[in-house]
Design a protein around this motif. Structure first.
Motif, PDB file in Angstrom:
ATOM      1  N   ARG B  31       0.665  -3.943   0.067  1.00 53.83           N
ATOM      2  CA  ARG B  31       1.841  -3.757  -0.980  1.00 53.83           C
ATOM      3  C   ARG B  31       1.263  -3.559  -2.282  1.00 53.83           C
ATOM      4  N   ASP B  79       9.857  -6.721   7.460  1.00 56.35           N
ATOM      5  CA  ASP B  79       9.015  -5.720   7.003  1.00 56.35           C
ATOM      6  C   ASP B  79       8.095  -5.129   8.258  1.00 56.35           C
ATOM      7  N   GLU B  82       7.298  -1.260   8.513  1.00 54.05           N
ATOM      8  CA  GLU B  82       6.232  -0.881   7.729  1.00 54.05           C
ATOM      9  C   GLU B  82       4.877  -0.344   8.377  1.00 54.05           C
ATOM     10  N   ASP B  87       4.903   0.297   3.088  1.00 53.63           N
ATOM     11  CA  ASP B  87       5.531  -0.366   2.212  1.00 53.63           C
ATOM     12  C   ASP B  87       6.171   0.492   1.098  1.00 53.63           C
TER      13      ASP B  87
END
Ligand code: CA
Lengths: 203, 203
Positions: B31, B79, B82, B87
């Protein structure tokens, strides 16, 4: 931490935020085992996410009636004491013995940052996990033991040859998996025997 | 992955294990934001652990009746897409727009590894999170937005000056926090204004 408010009714939130800032440190506790792609060692925060998510995915392999949401909660907090006490390598008996006192002191300090009732509740989750007296704790511990076996099996033995771990020692850990989940225990044993057959784990 | 068993009744477990091996990759999705100590960028697996645990710690700041265990479940899977889609930096409008299709395809593939019923159930959690139509999803999203603000505030602005993010943009994100939790929204706004006052976030 900075206390951005001074109204007494917000002391509770400030304590929770102090705890939130503290537990970020779990991301810097490095475990012995590697990611499944072998690229680097795993940290205890991402490990906690992994086993918590496995509880959702593998929940049907827990004994009927196991409260899976509690299993997830146990797994999310189970390693927080490592912020002070560090990760214990489960195949090192000296390390395992020295760890208990350090972890107790860590629990005192870290859960003690929270408002009293809440710190007590999270500390009880950690103690339940460690004691393995409930189906939830036994299943949580099974997943905690299952994950490194899965990773080692898929990285040509991973930490097993690296730290000269023997098949007999791993089979002992498999017994802990069996206690939480017979089917995952059987699966883990197959992985162990396959790893032995491939020469990635020695007798 | 290796299929260690061939009995048809174990196909279900094999599918779950294939999923377990796949989702390990979330630990390698990096991230933009940093850990609270500023030492390195955060990965999406440890972030997911962090916000899931925050749900347990900050749960009393959700509207009464919010199912916190569902909030945790939403956050543990939120998430996963991802792994394929990467991200998204929420302050980059081009990135945000391009992301929707990529994430949908990712959900198809990744949740599709699981047995049908289970893949459907986990995919629904991800869709619920994204849609923000339930109190659980709104609170989960609030925590997802709260965590980077907390980290940036405690790292002299962190990604804000680094990516030239303006205070007005952050205040917009604070509105998403407010929608999930008025008290966390108010707290986040205080952090933002303090960061502005300290010169770590520009108007
Ligand atoms: Ca994200």
């Amino acid at each position: 931490m900075s206390r951005v408010t001074i109204a007494p009714e917000e002391d509770r939130l400030n304590a929770q935020i102090a705890f939130a800032i503290e537990i970020d440190k779990l991301k810097r506790v490095i475990r012995r085992n590697h990611l499944i792609d072998g690229s680097r060692r795993e940290n205890s925060a991402e490990h906690s996410w992994y086993v918590g998510t496995l509880a959702m995915v593998l929940g049907e392999h827990a004994p009927p009636g196991t409260d899976l949401q509690r299993v997830v909660a146990l797994l999310l907090v189970h390693d927080l004491v490592e912020i002070d006490a560090g990760d214990t390598f489960i195949y090192d008996p000296v390390e395992v013995a020295a760890q208990a006192d350090a972890e107790k002191a860590a629990a005192e300090r870290i859960f003690g940052l929270l408002p009293g009732d809440q710190g007590e509740r999270l500390r009880e989750l950690w103690e339940e996990f460690e004691a393995r007296q409930t189906p939830e704790a036994r299943f949580a511990k099974a997943l905690d033991r299952f994950a490194p076996i899965l990773a080692n099996h898929h990285t040509e033995g991973g930490t097993w040859p690296l730290f000269k771990v023997k098949a007999s020692q791993v089979r002992e850990k498999v017994r802990i998996i069996e206690e939480g989940s017979p089917s995952l225990g059987a699966y883990a044993l197959e992985l162990v025997e396959l790893s032995v057959a491939r020469g990635h784990l020695s007798e």
